[in-house]
Motif scaffolding. Structure first.
Motif, PDB file in Angstrom:
ATOM      1  N   ASN A 200       0.770  -1.165  -0.093  1.00  0.00           N
ATOM      2  CA  ASN A 200       0.013   0.051  -0.056  1.00  0.00           C
ATOM      3  C   ASN A 200       0.860   1.287  -0.016  1.00  0.00           C
ATOM      4  O   ASN A 200       0.241   2.286  -0.122  1.00  0.00           O
ATOM      5  CB  ASN A 200      -0.844  -0.021   1.345  1.00  0.00           C
ATOM      6  CG  ASN A 200      -1.930  -1.225   1.171  1.00  0.00           C
ATOM      7  OD1 ASN A 200      -2.389  -1.500   0.158  1.00  0.00           O
ATOM      8  ND2 ASN A 200      -1.983  -1.783   2.505  1.00  0.00           N
ATOM      9  N   GLY A 201       2.092   1.003   0.265  1.00  0.00           N
ATOM     10  CA  GLY A 201       3.004   2.099   0.078  1.00  0.00           C
ATOM     11  C   GLY A 201       3.134   2.884   1.441  1.00  0.00           C
ATOM     12  O   GLY A 201       2.370   2.797   2.421  1.00  0.00           O
ATOM     13  N   ALA A 202       4.302   3.425   1.572  1.00  0.00           N
ATOM     14  CA  ALA A 202       4.753   4.351   2.841  1.00  0.00           C
ATOM     15  C   ALA A 202       3.541   5.339   3.308  1.00  0.00           C
ATOM     16  O   ALA A 202       3.277   5.423   4.672  1.00  0.00           O
ATOM     17  CB  ALA A 202       5.898   4.924   2.830  1.00  0.00           C
ATOM     18  N   ALA A 203       3.006   6.047   2.455  1.00  0.00           N
ATOM     19  CA  ALA A 203       2.194   7.073   2.725  1.00  0.00           C
ATOM     20  C   ALA A 203       0.867   6.560   3.284  1.00  0.00           C
ATOM     21  O   ALA A 203       0.441   7.247   4.567  1.00  0.00           O
ATOM     22  CB  ALA A 203       1.881   7.691   1.349  1.00  0.00           C
TER      23      ALA A 203
ATOM     24  N   ASN B 189       3.332  11.373  15.753  1.00  0.00           N
ATOM     25  CA  ASN B 189       4.727  10.656  16.377  1.00  0.00           C
ATOM     26  C   ASN B 189       4.985   9.175  16.072  1.00  0.00           C
ATOM     27  O   ASN B 189       6.173   8.857  15.959  1.00  0.00           O
ATOM     28  CB  ASN B 189       4.594  10.616  17.756  1.00  0.00           C
ATOM     29  CG  ASN B 189       4.222  12.016  18.429  1.00  0.00           C
ATOM     30  OD1 ASN B 189       4.917  13.178  18.004  1.00  0.00           O
ATOM     31  ND2 ASN B 189       3.246  12.371  19.120  1.00  0.00           N
ATOM     32  N   THR B 190       3.896   8.377  16.066  1.00  0.00           N
ATOM     33  CA  THR B 190       4.215   7.128  15.836  1.00  0.00           C
ATOM     34  C   THR B 190       3.151   6.727  14.673  1.00  0.00           C
ATOM     35  O   THR B 190       2.015   6.862  14.855  1.00  0.00           O
ATOM     36  CB  THR B 190       4.136   6.234  17.012  1.00  0.00           C
ATOM     37  OG1 THR B 190       4.901   6.869  18.039  1.00  0.00           O
ATOM     38  CG2 THR B 190       4.660   4.768  16.728  1.00  0.00           C
ATOM     39  N   THR B 191       3.643   6.049  13.651  1.00  0.00           N
ATOM     40  CA  THR B 191       2.808   5.382  12.734  1.00  0.00           C
ATOM     41  C   THR B 191       2.241   3.960  12.899  1.00  0.00           C
ATOM     42  O   THR B 191       3.116   3.304  13.465  1.00  0.00           O
ATOM     43  CB  THR B 191       3.345   5.473  11.194  1.00  0.00           C
ATOM     44  OG1 THR B 191       4.422   4.957  11.277  1.00  0.00           O
ATOM     45  CG2 THR B 191       3.604   6.983  10.899  1.00  0.00           C
ATOM     46  N   GLY B 192       1.248   3.884  12.196  1.00  0.00           N
ATOM     47  CA  GLY B 192       0.902   2.286  12.232  1.00  0.00           C
ATOM     48  C   GLY B 192      -0.207   1.693  13.201  1.00  0.00           C
ATOM     49  O   GLY B 192      -0.688   2.655  13.899  1.00  0.00           O
ATOM     50  N   THR B 193      -0.222   0.490  13.398  1.00  0.00           N
ATOM     51  CA  THR B 193      -1.115  -0.129  14.582  1.00  0.00           C
ATOM     52  C   THR B 193       0.164  -0.619  15.427  1.00  0.00           C
ATOM     53  O   THR B 193       1.256  -0.886  15.388  1.00  0.00           O
ATOM     54  CB  THR B 193      -2.109  -0.854  13.866  1.00  0.00           C
ATOM     55  OG1 THR B 193      -1.100  -1.929  13.428  1.00  0.00           O
ATOM     56  CG2 THR B 193      -3.150  -0.222  13.132  1.00  0.00           C
ATOM     57  N   LYS B 194      -0.719  -1.140  16.678  1.00  0.00           N
ATOM     58  CA  LYS B 194       0.049  -1.753  17.822  1.00  0.00           C
ATOM     59  C   LYS B 194      -0.970  -2.996  18.106  1.00  0.00           C
ATOM     60  O   LYS B 194      -1.875  -2.828  18.483  1.00  0.00           O
ATOM     61  CB  LYS B 194       0.553  -0.943  18.836  1.00  0.00           C
ATOM     62  CG  LYS B 194       1.150  -1.746  20.102  1.00  0.00           C
ATOM     63  CD  LYS B 194       2.688  -2.027  19.602  1.00  0.00           C
ATOM     64  CE  LYS B 194       3.428  -2.918  20.517  1.00  0.00           C
ATOM     65  NZ  LYS B 194       3.700  -4.057  20.323  1.00  0.00           N
ATOM     66  N   LEU B 195      -0.347  -4.170  18.435  1.00  0.00           N
ATOM     67  CA  LEU B 195      -1.018  -5.259  19.044  1.00  0.00           C
ATOM     68  C   LEU B 195      -1.006  -5.167  20.483  1.00  0.00           C
ATOM     69  O   LEU B 195       0.399  -5.053  21.001  1.00  0.00           O
ATOM     70  CB  LEU B 195      -0.651  -6.564  18.530  1.00  0.00           C
ATOM     71  CG  LEU B 195      -0.658  -7.082  16.954  1.00  0.00           C
ATOM     72  CD1 LEU B 195      -0.224  -8.227  16.825  1.00  0.00           C
ATOM     73  CD2 LEU B 195      -2.116  -7.051  16.530  1.00  0.00           C
TER      74      LEU B 195
END
Lengths: 551, 161, 620
Positions: C350-353, C362-368
């Motif tokens: 899906n790409g970095a964007a 501050n922080t990208t993405g998800t976390k489990l």
């Protein structure tokens, strides 16, 4: 390449790639360390050497952080000092409070560190670990409650000695240094080289003392106690008290010991002459055999190493008793009484084990009843009020008073090989005063010497210290051009033995060398009494083991 | 016999040096349940690693056992979620009932106890594992029941909520 | 899509039973439930497939079973024990809705008829609050089926990376996405991969840490069990990016299910020639092996892990050199944990964007997060970075009935305690760092009024005390002393010790000093972060410590040594029930006479109080 770093706001030069610790040491800045030893790989375990990074305000270990250009550090900032104090506090919380009776009292690094960091109260209270004490070994005692897990002994035992009798076991709260399944050193691969005792910062590892047992015998009317002094022990005591003459020291010690209540005092030097004379004849005998090869040593630790690490080469070991055991056997034969006790004073703990080997027993009883180290002798004399220089002198009894310079020299660095060479050459009628033999005295791990005996080429290799033995033994023992391999476990010979006194070994070595150069009798084979005894049936039962398998 | 097994595993897994040591020890323990002194001596001879090193490495990991397992090996989870469900009450009760603490084996060889890390039943705590069966939502009463069954030499029925 | 895979289109039965099988549900007894289903199907001659999927994360509802019958929406049942199977099946296969107690919800579909009065799964707060990227589709696929994984869009990233991108481009893409190490380090994954790529070496290693040594974290295990191919795809891409030619999955030997599934998947990939020599004609070689570790918490530290792989005691090395320069066997090595690697395929597809659009500045993405403790639902949730702690708790159904949440312990033994007041903190590295908190591997333990803060600290420090490698002094000795201080605080007052209160007080004063020195001087992360729980507890729950020290009281009633039981003379009937039940023989008294408790013998278990029918036992 030079790197400039700022230490305590002063710029100093460091070499690229070196650690902060070495840079500081080279520039004369002292910071405390505990687990770090120059010849061992850094572990970064004790965290005492932390310094403060001025930029980040973080503490970094000096022993394992390489210098970087522009680095700014503080070696004694309040934060650093507080951390060091806390670390020592933590160690002390888990350490027994028996400094006064500890073997290492006043020589303990933990003690001096807490003194240095001005620790004046026990900050934390806690449950001390209940370490067991391993007394299974014949030469040393391992008191685990005093162990601070710095790991020096583990490193020395595996990296330098190559034996790895002990290792860190378990983890976390339960971590200790121990043998396999805690079975004890006696059942381990320990060769009793004693190096671990030397580097242990606390009293966790110490010599197994025989003083109490001997003290109990002194003064008993029916008991006669004989003492065998090794040349190294005499030289070491001489160095401590600033008495530079070997013979003078011997005479003083003999007089002092006689006053203390010992009956016969001899040195093992006469036996060394017997040893070299017999070794010479053995070599002359065997050199004619094809594939002649011999591993020669009077070091029990090195012999033990060969037996357990390379049992396939054990048959090359020369079947001779060490001078200690020869003297012991002679003394026991002379008196033949059951109330005669023989005590040997030796520079290392390996001799304690040697005395108890089955092939050194006569009718089930050891030829030498007790072995004490140089340390212990000094303690023994001190408790009996003996001070040096001792006012009285007394000569050694016959025939032990006659010995060649070889018999003393062999305890010096490379002296064993030199003595052997000189004796061999003197049987050829060659001049044994040649300076080229003294090249063997250089402090190098491997020394070689070539000559010809009975028209045959003879190549001798001398391996100095366990590190050299580990590295080169296999190479030379399988090398067909090498005939004699001489091995000794301590670097620099017995004079550097693990239980010698904490003086400069160079001084005690000098005492030996001075005697060597002044002695009239140069070679063991020239010793008249040895010559007289050398008819086989007299000497052989004393000097030789019955078979190689017995070794 | 032990020697043969060590030899077998070494040749089966083509272990030549230290990096295979932990694998060897794990397989050995899976097959025999315990690592014994003579195994360590054998491995030392075969791989040329000092005995003390082998023991030092093995003892570092809680997984390795030097005391045999009992007929019933009770593993009690002491992971965070079981702690929050008061597993410590269970461990204390277990110790009281059997007289054994972590890592011990009863004299009759029937029961051994091990406090382990997470067993995987994080929302079912406190979790107990006896040999291969799980027991979830254990409470004091259940535990007493279980232990009395075990001590009579019987494997209790699996039970969950 | 042009792939060597063929989607398995074998005939499927009209009905399907999805058994969510993970370690958690095995513990809960899904194997027996499965047997019951098989028996039911056979005896009733129902044409249904039994499909094993991964666990969707609602572990407290295990065993979860989804059933699909022709024409109706897939419906999900919770806590299905063998005894429930017959009732559920009797209803469902006759197109009747069974009892509500076991129904979790239904899945949305376009072409099927919904069940009445059954909530939609994705509208449940548990799922609605989540942002499921890694966990998406987890309940629908067979973990070890490559075709099932492909049907979820799997392997597109792998093909894209290897066919259209250079390793450097992959590194940049990952770096640009802002993906950071999910194991707790928080270091940029892209730069880590790039450092290894820049090393010149004939051998490079990529190690996937799937050991899950944190006692409160199980998200990695769940992910590996449910989507092993996702991890493998991530590994292959990361290996391609870093130039690694050997990948090692380091996994706890007790995780049999994960190991079995991974082995089957790796085998399939070798057969497809997506592993081995010259994968996908790219000229790149990669081998993956599984290393079954005997496990230790400290082996989560990368150098300790490498020591373990080399067959040593898992003791951390001194850094530098960093593993990226000289790691396993002296070769450049990159170590990443499961969650980090599993994020990579989505970033590439899906790409970095796109990845940066998730999370906050501050922080990208998800976390489990592995949620355990006192919430209604325990399990694994995937939350967008920057969400608040309260959101996670709400997703998990809030507090259990009759309980009030007191704190959250975040980040496992290295983490700290967050009080209720701070539940609004966004979960991202910046804000947590500011509070001296630590995300760790996402352990999220919820404490309520029945959990004692002092005892919780003691639990974690005792864990550290046992798990410390024993190498450096501050960690080894410090953890022992701190544990002792906690024990002293929560122990019975000892009259013989006159200065007991002073000692306890002194202990707390020393805690701070010791915690600081441990943090500053310890060799590795384990020791450095170990006192976090102490410092956060002292900061936020000081009054609870003071209660323990001065009032000798544990408000949660956990520190049983502080409890003192007595019998109310007026209420006691002398029935003797309490004396019978007392495990310590601490209750004396003859029948029909007032009993009393010998306080020296009392172990504070509370059995007497439980057993008394007349409420005569009083707790002080």
């Amino acid at each position: 390449m030079q790197v400039e770093i700022t230490v305590n706001r002063t710029k100093i030069q460091a070499r690229k790639g070196e650690t902060i610790l070495t840079a500081l040491q080279r520039n004369g800045i002292k910071i405390p360390t505990l687990c770090n030893l120059p010849e061992l790989t850094p572990t970064g375990a004790c965290r005492l050497c932390v310094v403060e990074d001025e930029d980040t305000r973080h503490l970094i270990p000096a022993c394992s952080t390489p210098v970087q250009t522009g680095m700014k550090i503080l070696t004694h900032s309040p934060k650093v000092i507080r951390s060091r104090q806390t670390i020592i506090d933590l160690l002390l919380t888990n350490h027994p409070d028996d400094c006064l009776y500890c073997d290492k009292n006043r020589r303990c690094e933990l003690q001096s560190l807490s003194e240095e960091l001005y620790i004046r109260e026990r900050l934390f209270t806690g449950v001390k670990k209940k370490g067991k004490t391993d007394r299974s070994s014949q030469g040393l005692v391992f008191d685990m409650s005093k162990c601070i897990l710095c790991g020096r002994c583990v490193k020395v035992c595996s990296e330098i000695i190559g034996v790895a009798a002990i290792d860190h076991v378990y983890r976390g709260k339960r971590s200790v240094v121990d043998t396999v399944l805690g079975k004890g050193l006696y059942y381990s691969s320990c060769i009793q080289c004693g190096q671990c005792i030397n580097i242990c910062p606390t009293g966790a590892l110490r010599e197994k003392s025989a003083i109490e047992q001997i003290a109990a015998k002194i003064g008993q009317e029916s008991v006669k106690i004989s003492v065998i002094l090794s040349a190294s022990s005499v030289a070491s005591i001489a160095a401590v008290f600033g008495i530079r003459k070997f013979e003078e020291m011997t005479e003083m010690l003999v007089a002092a010991l006689k006053d203390t209540g010992f009956s016969t005092i001899v040195t093992d030097s006469f036996a060394s002459d017997l040893y070299f004379a017999d070794a010479t004849s053995l070599i002359c005998e065997r050199i004619v055999q094809p594939d002649f090869k011999m591993v020669i040593s009077d070091c029990p630790a090195a012999i033990q190493w060969v037996k357990q690490k390379h049992p396939e080469f054990a048959h090359f070991l020369v079947p001779l008793r060490s001078p200690q055991q020869i003297t012991g056997r002679m003394l026991k034969r002379e008196t033949n009484g059951s109330n005669n006790i023989v005590v040997a004073v030796m520079p290392c703990i390996a001799r304690k084990t040697e005395a108890l080997q089955p092939n050194n027993l006569t009718r089930g009883l050891p030829d030498i009843d007790f072995v004490v180290t140089t340390h212990e002798l000094l303690h023994l004399l001190r408790t009996r009020g003996v001070t040096m220089p001792f006012p009285k002198r007394c000569t050694v009894d016959k025939p032990y008073n006659i010995y060649s310079s070889c018999s003393v020299l062999h305890e010096y660095n490379g002296g064993f090989a030199e003595s052997l060479v000189r004796n061999l050459l003197s049987t050829e009628g060659k001049n044994s005063f040649d300076s080229k033999y003294t090249e063997l005295r250089v402090n190098k791990p491997v020394k070689t010497f070539e000559t010809s005996i009975s028209g045959r080429n003879l190549k001798l290799v001398s391996l100095n210290g366990m590190q050299a033995i580990n590295e080169y033994f296999l190479k030379y023992v399988t090398d067909n051009s090498v005939h004699i391999i001489e091995i000794s476990s301590c670097v620099g010979g017995c004079i550097n033995g693990s239980s010698q006194l904490d003086s400069e070994a160079s001084i005690s070595g000098k005492v030996l060398l001075d005697f060597e150069s002044s002695g009239l009798l140069r070679n063991s084979v020239q010793n008249a009494i040895v010559k007289g005894m050398s008819s086989d049936n007299v000497v052989k039962p004393i000097t030789r083991y019955e078979s190689n398998s017995e070794l | 016999m032990g020697s043969a097994l060590v030899q077998e595993i070494i040749s089966e897994k083509k272990i030549t040096d230290k990096s295979g040591l932990l694998m060897l020890l794990q397989i050995l323990q899976e097959r025999t349940g315990v690592i014994q002194y003579h195994d360590i001596v054998d491995i030392s001879k075969q791989l040329g690693i000092a005995e003390s090193k082998i023991f030092g490495i093995a003892s570092f990991y809680n997984y390795f056992r030097f005391i045999p397992k009992g007929k019933f090996h009770i593993e009690i989870c002491t992971g965070t979620s079981c702690y929050l469900c008061d597993c410590e009450k269970m461990t204390a009760e277990l110790t009281r009932l059997t007289g054994l603490s972590n890592g011990e084996l009863s004299r009759d060889g029937l029961v051994s106890i091990e406090h382990t890390g997470c067993l995987g039943g994080c929302s079912q705590g406190p979790v107990l594992k006896i040999n291969d069966s799980f027991f979830t939502h254990v409470d004091v009463a259940k535990l007493r029941n279980l232990v009395s069954k075990l001590q009579s030499g019987e494997m209790p029925e699996e039970m969950s909520v | 899509m042009n792939t060597p895979l063929e989607i398995n289109k074998s005939k499927t039965a009209p009905s399907q039973i999805f058994l969510q099988t993970g370690t958690c549900s095995i513990v809960a007894g899904i194997t027996k439930t499965r047997d019951a289903f098989i028996q039911y199907i056979e005896s009733h001659q129902i044409d249904a497939d039994l499909i094993e999927t991964g666990c969707m994360g609602m572990c407290s509802n295990d065993p979860v079973v989804d059933i699909l019958i022709p024409g109706r929406n897939k419906i999900s049942f919770r806590r299905v024990m063998p005894s429930d199977v017959a009732i559920i099946c009797d209803c469902i296969f006759n197109n009747i809705l069974p009892e509500k107690t076991h129904i979790l919800g239904q899945y949305k579909s376009n072409d099927r008829f919904p069940w009445e009065f059954v909530p939609y799964i994705d509208e449940l707060p548990f799922f609605a609050t989540q942002k499921r990227i890694l966990l998406s589709g987890i309940e629908t696929i067979r973990p070890d089926s490559a075709s099932d994984y492909e049907s979820l869009g799997g392997f597109t990233a792998l093909l894209k990376a290897i066919r259209t991108m250079t390793p450097a481009a992959v590194c940049s893409e990952i770096a640009e996405s802002g993906l950071t190490g999910r194991g707790g380090g928080g270091y940029s994954t892209g730069s880590k991969l790039r450092t290894v790529l820049q090393q010149h070496s004939y051998k490079k290693y990529l190690i996937c840490n799937a050991d899950e040594s944190d006692p409160g974290s199980f998200s990695g295990r769940l992910l590996v069990e449910a989507k092993p191919f996702l991890l493998l795809e991530g590994i292959i891409i990361a290996a391609y990016a870093s130039g690694a030619n050997q990948a090692i999955i380091y996994i706890r030997n007790k995780y049999r299910l994960s190991i079995d599934r991974l082995q089957r998947c790796i085998h399939q990939l070798y057969e497809l020639k997506w592993l081995g020599d010259d994968i996908l004609d790219s000229g790149i070689n990669l081998r993956i092996s599984i290393y079954e570790s005997p496990g230790a918490f400290v082996c989560g530290e990368e150098t300790a892990l490498i020591e373990n792989l080399e067959g040593n005691r898992g003791m951390p090395r001194t850094k530098p050199p960093y593993p990226a320069i000289s790691g396993l066997h002296g070769m450049p090595t990159v170590v990443n944990n499961v969650e980090t690697l599993c994020n990579i395929p989505a970033i590439i597809s899906n790409g970095a964007a796109w990845f940066r659009s998730i999370g906050n500045n501050n922080t990208t993405g998800t976390k489990l997060f592995s949620v355990s403790g006192k919430t209604e639902i325990g399990g694994v949730v995937e939350i967008e970075m920057g969400s608040t702690i309260r959101q996670v708790i709400d997703a998990c159904g809030g507090p259990q009935s009759h309980s009030e949440i007191k704190a959250v312990h975040l980040g496992g033994p290295s983490g700290g305690l967050v009080p209720v007041e701070d539940f609004g903190i966004p979960l991202d590295y910046y804000h947590l760092d500011k509070q001296k908190l630590y995300l760790g591997s996402g352990s999220f333990a919820v404490l309520d009024q029945e959990n004692c803060i002092v005892n919780t600290c003691r639990y974690f420090m005792e864990f550290i005390e046992g798990e410390s490698c024993g190498k450096c002094i501050p960690c080894r000795e410090g953890s022992q002393r701190i544990t002792e201080i906690f024990k002293r605080i929560s122990n019975k007052p000892n009259d013989a010790e006159e200065f007991a209160t002073l000692l306890r007080f002194k202990g707390v004063m020393q805690l701070e000093q010791m915690a600081e020195v441990m943090h500053e001087t310890s060799l590795c992360g384990l020791g450095q972060h170990a006192p976090n729980v102490v410092t956060t507890a002292l900061k936020h729950f000081r009054e609870e410590f003071e209660e323990h020290i001065f009032e000798r009281k544990c408000r949660a009633g956990v520190c049983k040594n502080l409890k003192s039981y007595s019998i109310d003379h007026t209420a006691c009937t002398g029935c003797g029930m309490c004396a019978k039940r007392c495990p310590a023989d601490a209750i004396a008294g003859s029948l029909r006479q007032t009993h009393y408790i010998i306080s020296e013998r009392c172990i504070g278990c509370g059995m007497c109080m439980e057993s008394c029918k007349f409420n005569a036992v009083i707790l002080k």
